[in-house]
Design a protein around this motif. Structure first.
Motif, PDB file in Angstrom:
ATOM      1  N   GLY A  63       3.128   0.369   5.146  1.00 50.31           N
ATOM      2  CA  GLY A  63       2.095   1.277   5.625  1.00 50.31           C
ATOM      3  C   GLY A  63       0.727   0.844   5.138  1.00 50.31           C
ATOM      4  N   VAL A  64      -0.209   1.761   5.219  1.00 44.91           N
ATOM      5  CA  VAL A  64      -1.591   1.448   4.853  1.00 44.91           C
ATOM      6  C   VAL A  64      -1.719   1.092   3.366  1.00 44.91           C
ATOM      7  CG1 VAL A  64      -2.348   3.816   4.331  1.00 44.91           C
ATOM      8  CG2 VAL A  64      -3.962   2.162   5.295  1.00 44.91           C
ATOM      9  N   ALA A  65      -0.760   1.511   2.551  1.00 51.10           N
ATOM     10  CA  ALA A  65      -0.778   1.170   1.118  1.00 51.10           C
ATOM     11  C   ALA A  65      -0.716  -0.341   0.904  1.00 51.10           C
ATOM     12  CB  ALA A  65       0.382   1.850   0.396  1.00 51.10           C
ATOM     13  N   ALA A  66      -0.249  -1.076   1.896  1.00 52.81           N
ATOM     14  CA  ALA A  66      -0.168  -2.535   1.782  1.00 52.81           C
ATOM     15  C   ALA A  66      -1.536  -3.159   1.536  1.00 52.81           C
ATOM     16  CB  ALA A  66       0.453  -3.136   3.043  1.00 52.81           C
ATOM     17  N   LEU A  67      -2.579  -2.520   2.009  1.00 50.83           N
ATOM     18  CA  LEU A  67      -3.913  -3.091   1.848  1.00 50.83           C
ATOM     19  C   LEU A  67      -4.335  -3.191   0.387  1.00 50.83           C
ATOM     20  CD1 LEU A  67      -5.740  -1.465   4.873  1.00 50.83           C
ATOM     21  CD2 LEU A  67      -4.885  -3.811   4.662  1.00 50.83           C
ATOM     22  N   ALA A  68      -3.714  -2.409  -0.480  1.00 53.74           N
ATOM     23  CA  ALA A  68      -4.013  -2.472  -1.915  1.00 53.74           C
ATOM     24  C   ALA A  68      -3.136  -3.495  -2.642  1.00 53.74           C
ATOM     25  CB  ALA A  68      -3.830  -1.093  -2.547  1.00 53.74           C
ATOM     26  N   MET A  69      -2.159  -4.059  -1.935  1.00 50.38           N
ATOM     27  CA  MET A  69      -1.264  -5.049  -2.537  1.00 50.38           C
ATOM     28  C   MET A  69      -2.008  -6.349  -2.807  1.00 50.38           C
ATOM     29  SD  MET A  69       2.143  -4.729  -0.098  1.00 50.38           S
ATOM     30  CE  MET A  69       2.613  -6.396  -0.515  1.00 50.38           C
ATOM     31  N   PRO A  70      -1.564  -7.106  -3.819  1.00 50.01           N
ATOM     32  CA  PRO A  70      -2.161  -8.424  -4.019  1.00 50.01           C
ATOM     33  C   PRO A  70      -1.718  -9.390  -2.915  1.00 50.01           C
ATOM     34  CG  PRO A  70      -0.419  -8.049  -5.622  1.00 50.01           C
ATOM     35  CD  PRO A  70      -0.582  -6.773  -4.850  1.00 50.01           C
ATOM     36  N   VAL A  71      -2.583 -10.308  -2.614  1.00 50.27           N
ATOM     37  CA  VAL A  71      -2.310 -11.333  -1.613  1.00 50.27           C
ATOM     38  C   VAL A  71      -0.993 -12.052  -1.917  1.00 50.27           C
ATOM     39  CG1 VAL A  71      -3.127 -13.582  -0.789  1.00 50.27           C
ATOM     40  CG2 VAL A  71      -4.718 -11.656  -0.944  1.00 50.27           C
ATOM     41  N   ALA A  72      -0.718 -12.279  -3.200  1.00 50.28           N
ATOM     42  CA  ALA A  72       0.508 -12.994  -3.605  1.00 50.28           C
ATOM     43  C   ALA A  72       1.772 -12.323  -3.072  1.00 50.28           C
ATOM     44  CB  ALA A  72       0.577 -13.110  -5.125  1.00 50.28           C
ATOM     45  N   GLY A  73       1.722 -11.015  -2.853  1.00 50.47           N
ATOM     46  CA  GLY A  73       2.895 -10.299  -2.370  1.00 50.47           C
ATOM     47  C   GLY A  73       3.163 -10.450  -0.886  1.00 50.47           C
TER      48      GLY A  73
END
Length: 143
Positions: A63-73
């Motif tokens: 979901g939109v929470a992915a935008l806060a994930m680090p690029v490495a993930g």
């Protein structure tokens, strides 16, 4: 008809991001630069590549929470590289086979640029047009 010719034409610039930056930062960078991928650099080393597809997959899964994930993930870790001496036809075949649209280029282990499928197709069209013009000139000269 080589990758080196494409890089000579477009230049060696590679847009990069760090693995600890967020997907939101990557999406903003790609939007600002009007590009479809960024290399993920850990210092001088290529840690991965992040494409629009990778971001979409992350959003689909988290979901939109992915935008806060680090690029490495979300990045693709198994990066396919080209070389300056690779022919346009070889690169087109490689990109088609691997289903990739961006190919970082290394020379003697050092990153020297990145080519997109658009860059490669543009070069191939230029080559075909030059060949056709040469044939037209030959035919007109023979007549």
């Amino acid at each position: 008809m080589t990758v080196a010719a494409i890089l000579n034409s477009k230049g060696p610039e590679v847009v990069a991001i760090r693995p600890d930056q967020t997907l939101e930062a990557a999406a903003k960078l790609m939007t600002e630069r009007r590009i479809g991928s960024v290399l993920v650099m850990d210092g001088e080393d290529v840690a991965g590549i992040l494409s629009e597809r990778d971001i979409v997959r992350a959003i689909a899964g988290h979901g939109v929470a992915a935008l806060a994930m680090p690029v490495a993930g979300a990045m693709t870790r198994e990066v396919v590289f080209g070389q300056p001496a690779d022919t346009v036809d070889r690169v087109l075949a490689l990109m088609t086979e691997r289903r990739i649209r961006h190919l970082p280029v290394k020379d003697k282990g050092r990153l020297v640029g990145l080519v997109s499928i658009g860059d490669v197709v543009k070069k191939r069209i230029e080559d075909v047009e030059q060949e056709a013009e040469g044939l037209r000139a030959f035919v007109h000269g023979a007549g």
